[in-house]
Design a protein around this motif. Structure first.
Motif, PDB file in Angstrom:
ATOM      1  N   GLU A  53       0.831  -1.208   0.000  1.00  0.00           N
ATOM      2  CA  GLU A  53       0.000   0.000   0.000  1.00  0.00           C
ATOM      3  C   GLU A  53       0.863   1.254   0.000  1.00  0.00           C
ATOM      4  O   GLU A  53       0.549   2.233  -0.686  1.00  0.00           O
ATOM      5  N   LEU A  54       1.949   1.239   0.764  1.00  0.00           N
ATOM      6  CA  LEU A  54       2.816   2.408   0.830  1.00  0.00           C
ATOM      7  C   LEU A  54       3.541   2.650  -0.490  1.00  0.00           C
ATOM      8  O   LEU A  54       3.845   3.795  -0.828  1.00  0.00           O
ATOM      9  N   ASP A  55       3.820   1.584  -1.234  1.00  0.00           N
ATOM     10  CA  ASP A  55       4.481   1.738  -2.526  1.00  0.00           C
ATOM     11  C   ASP A  55       3.624   2.515  -3.517  1.00  0.00           C
ATOM     12  O   ASP A  55       4.134   3.116  -4.459  1.00  0.00           O
ATOM     13  N   GLN A  56       2.311   2.473  -3.297  1.00  0.00           N
ATOM     14  CA  GLN A  56       1.397   3.168  -4.210  1.00  0.00           C
ATOM     15  C   GLN A  56       1.224   4.634  -3.845  1.00  0.00           C
ATOM     16  O   GLN A  56       0.599   5.388  -4.598  1.00  0.00           O
ATOM     17  N   LEU A  57       1.743   5.037  -2.683  1.00  0.00           N
ATOM     18  CA  LEU A  57       1.555   6.408  -2.236  1.00  0.00           C
ATOM     19  C   LEU A  57       2.604   7.329  -2.839  1.00  0.00           C
ATOM     20  O   LEU A  57       3.755   6.939  -3.053  1.00  0.00           O
ATOM     21  N   SER A  58       2.200   8.545  -3.091  1.00  0.00           N
ATOM     22  CA  SER A  58       3.120   9.588  -3.520  1.00  0.00           C
ATOM     23  C   SER A  58       3.372  10.514  -2.328  1.00  0.00           C
ATOM     24  O   SER A  58       2.429  11.053  -1.739  1.00  0.00           O
ATOM     25  N   LEU A  59       4.640  10.671  -1.963  1.00  0.00           N
ATOM     26  CA  LEU A  59       4.973  11.496  -0.808  1.00  0.00           C
ATOM     27  C   LEU A  59       4.681  12.978  -1.039  1.00  0.00           C
ATOM     28  O   LEU A  59       4.644  13.753  -0.079  1.00  0.00           O
ATOM     29  N   LYS A  60       4.468  13.362  -2.295  1.00  0.00           N
ATOM     30  CA  LYS A  60       4.169  14.759  -2.612  1.00  0.00           C
ATOM     31  C   LYS A  60       2.678  15.038  -2.605  1.00  0.00           C
ATOM     32  O   LYS A  60       2.276  16.208  -2.587  1.00  0.00           O
ATOM     33  N   ASP A  61       1.850  13.979  -2.604  1.00  0.00           N
ATOM     34  CA  ASP A  61       0.401  14.146  -2.659  1.00  0.00           C
ATOM     35  C   ASP A  61      -0.164  14.116  -1.238  1.00  0.00           C
ATOM     36  O   ASP A  61      -0.379  13.050  -0.655  1.00  0.00           O
ATOM     37  N   ASP A  62      -0.409  15.287  -0.666  1.00  0.00           N
ATOM     38  CA  ASP A  62      -0.904  15.359   0.708  1.00  0.00           C
ATOM     39  C   ASP A  62      -2.297  14.762   0.849  1.00  0.00           C
ATOM     40  O   ASP A  62      -2.616  14.164   1.876  1.00  0.00           O
ATOM     41  N   SER A  63      -3.132  14.929  -0.178  1.00  0.00           N
ATOM     42  CA  SER A  63      -4.487  14.384  -0.088  1.00  0.00           C
ATOM     43  C   SER A  63      -4.471  12.859  -0.072  1.00  0.00           C
ATOM     44  O   SER A  63      -5.242  12.229   0.669  1.00  0.00           O
ATOM     45  N   GLN A  64      -3.571  12.259  -0.842  1.00  0.00           N
ATOM     46  CA  GLN A  64      -3.454  10.800  -0.859  1.00  0.00           C
ATOM     47  C   GLN A  64      -2.937  10.277   0.480  1.00  0.00           C
ATOM     48  O   GLN A  64      -3.422   9.271   1.000  1.00  0.00           O
ATOM     49  N   GLN A  67      -5.718  10.519   3.014  1.00  0.00           N
ATOM     50  CA  GLN A  67      -6.682   9.440   2.836  1.00  0.00           C
ATOM     51  C   GLN A  67      -6.167   8.142   3.442  1.00  0.00           C
ATOM     52  O   GLN A  67      -6.923   7.379   4.054  1.00  0.00           O
ATOM     53  N   TYR A  68      -4.870   7.886   3.283  1.00  0.00           N
ATOM     54  CA  TYR A  68      -4.281   6.669   3.864  1.00  0.00           C
ATOM     55  C   TYR A  68      -4.389   6.708   5.391  1.00  0.00           C
ATOM     56  O   TYR A  68      -4.749   5.708   6.023  1.00  0.00           O
ATOM     57  N   VAL A  69      -4.064   7.847   5.978  1.00  0.00           N
ATOM     58  CA  VAL A  69      -4.146   7.975   7.441  1.00  0.00           C
ATOM     59  C   VAL A  69      -5.578   7.805   7.915  1.00  0.00           C
ATOM     60  O   VAL A  69      -5.850   7.115   8.913  1.00  0.00           O
ATOM     61  N   ALA A  70      -6.525   8.424   7.205  1.00  0.00           N
ATOM     62  CA  ALA A  70      -7.930   8.308   7.605  1.00  0.00           C
ATOM     63  C   ALA A  70      -8.428   6.870   7.508  1.00  0.00           C
ATOM     64  O   ALA A  70      -9.256   6.433   8.314  1.00  0.00           O
ATOM     65  N   ALA A  71      -7.887   6.115   6.554  1.00  0.00           N
ATOM     66  CA  ALA A  71      -8.335   4.735   6.357  1.00  0.00           C
ATOM     67  C   ALA A  71      -7.716   3.773   7.375  1.00  0.00           C
ATOM     68  O   ALA A  71      -8.303   2.733   7.675  1.00  0.00           O
ATOM     69  N   GLN A  81      -0.487   1.573  12.984  1.00  0.00           N
ATOM     70  CA  GLN A  81      -0.623   2.764  13.815  1.00  0.00           C
ATOM     71  C   GLN A  81       0.646   3.615  13.770  1.00  0.00           C
ATOM     72  O   GLN A  81       0.582   4.841  13.674  1.00  0.00           O
ATOM     73  N   GLY A  82       1.810   2.947  13.830  1.00  0.00           N
ATOM     74  CA  GLY A  82       3.060   3.683  13.784  1.00  0.00           C
ATOM     75  C   GLY A  82       3.284   4.380  12.450  1.00  0.00           C
ATOM     76  O   GLY A  82       3.761   5.527  12.405  1.00  0.00           O
ATOM     77  N   LEU A  83       2.941   3.717  11.360  1.00  0.00           N
ATOM     78  CA  LEU A  83       3.087   4.332  10.035  1.00  0.00           C
ATOM     79  C   LEU A  83       2.172   5.536   9.880  1.00  0.00           C
ATOM     80  O   LEU A  83       2.574   6.572   9.333  1.00  0.00           O
ATOM     81  N   CYS A  84       0.955   5.416  10.384  1.00  0.00           N
ATOM     82  CA  CYS A  84       0.019   6.551  10.328  1.00  0.00           C
ATOM     83  C   CYS A  84       0.545   7.729  11.152  1.00  0.00           C
ATOM     84  O   CYS A  84       0.393   8.891  10.761  1.00  0.00           O
ATOM     85  N   MET A  85       1.158   7.432  12.283  1.00  0.00           N
ATOM     86  CA  MET A  85       1.722   8.498  13.104  1.00  0.00           C
ATOM     87  C   MET A  85       2.835   9.227  12.364  1.00  0.00           C
ATOM     88  O   MET A  85       2.921  10.461  12.377  1.00  0.00           O
ATOM     89  N   LEU A  86       3.720   8.465  11.691  1.00  0.00           N
ATOM     90  CA  LEU A  86       4.808   9.093  10.938  1.00  0.00           C
ATOM     91  C   LEU A  86       4.277   9.935   9.783  1.00  0.00           C
ATOM     92  O   LEU A  86       4.770  11.040   9.532  1.00  0.00           O
ATOM     93  N   ILE A  87       3.274   9.424   9.085  1.00  0.00           N
ATOM     94  CA  ILE A  87       2.710  10.186   7.967  1.00  0.00           C
ATOM     95  C   ILE A  87       2.049  11.461   8.477  1.00  0.00           C
ATOM     96  O   ILE A  87       2.166  12.529   7.862  1.00  0.00           O
TER      97      ILE A  87
END
Length: 257
Positions: A53-64, A67-71, A81-87
């Motif tokens: 899932e993280l491979d599909q994320l763009s670090l420049k796209d704040d909205s994306q 959405q990952y954090v909200a999900a 939980q730890g990954l969401c905290m870092l994001i």
């Protein structure tokens, strides 16, 4: 009726130490069962699926990223939980994110090792209580023998010693599983948290645009600006900070135990 006979026989063998040893044994079983349930729900980090899932994320796209954090922010998975905290803290500096991860991991360690100190205390106290019961039993036995007229038969002496030693055996039977369970749960907690910390540290570097493999070399196959192209002669200087467009793929789990 059978229960009353069972408890009366136990009381006859353990004497004054019946209730302390019974309470310790029940408490030990409750703690071990609770820890087993906790391990069953937290043994899988699900790291490979999260990596995809993280491979599909763009670090420049704040909205994306939002959405990952909200999900995933309400996931029970510790790594998620730890990954969401870092994001969520991606706009802070790398050092501040490291401090946040350190505090968060300390909190999780308390959860992962909850009740283990009490198991250790039970493992220490139960044989001592059993030994105390043995000493008190021997005192009572010798008092009874001193008032006996005539010769003392070996059977009477053996029965008294057997009853006195029963409390020591009961204490050891409680201590062995308590200490063994505490050590095993500690090993599991250390291994699981070390794996989570390893992945979070790599993702923290990933957020900063830093990548390196296990040999300490910036992998050319994942970086648009490999170290070889930068005329880097010292391989120890492998951690190169890339621009956002050159951000490497997040892949920390391939060699994680």
């Amino acid at each position: 009726m059978l229960n009353l006979e069972f408890f009366s026989s136990i009381h006859a063998q353990l004497g004054l130490m019946t209730w302390p040893l019974t309470i310790l044994s029940v408490l030990m079983m409750m703690l071990i069962i609770e820890r087993l349930i906790f391990v069953a729900f937290n043994s899988k980090t699900n790291s490979k699926n999260l990596q995809r899932e993280l491979d599909q994320l763009s670090l420049k796209d704040d909205s994306q990223l939002a959405q990952y954090v909200a999900a995933h922010q309400h996931d029970k998975n510790t790594l998620s939980q730890g990954l969401c905290m870092l994001i969520s803290h991606r706009d802070f500096t790398k050092s501040l994110r490291e401090e946040a991860v350190s505090i968060w991991l300390q909190k999780k360690r308390r959860q992962f090792t909850s009740g283990l100190k009490l198991l250790n205390i039970i493992g220490v106290l139960s044989p001592l209580i059993g030994l105390l019961g043995t000493v008190l039993g021997l005192i009572d036995m010798f008092k009874g023998l001193s008032s006996t007229q005539g010769a003392i038969s070996p059977s009477e002496l053996a029965d008294g010693l057997g009853l006195a030693m029963a409390t020591t055996a009961a204490g050891l039977l409680i201590a062995l599983p308590a200490i063994a369970a505490s050590q095993l749960f500690n090993l599991w907690a250390d291994k699981t948290l070390a794996k989570i910390e390893y992945i979070l540290n790599h993702f923290n570097l990933h957020l900063a645009g830093v990548s390196f493999n296990d040999n300490g070399i910036c992998p050319a196959q994942t970086c648009a600006t490999p170290c070889a192209a930068q005329n880097t002669t010292d391989k120890s200087q492998h951690c190169q900070t890339h621009s956002a467009n050159d951000a490497p793929r997040f892949n920390p789990t391939e060699n994680v135990a």
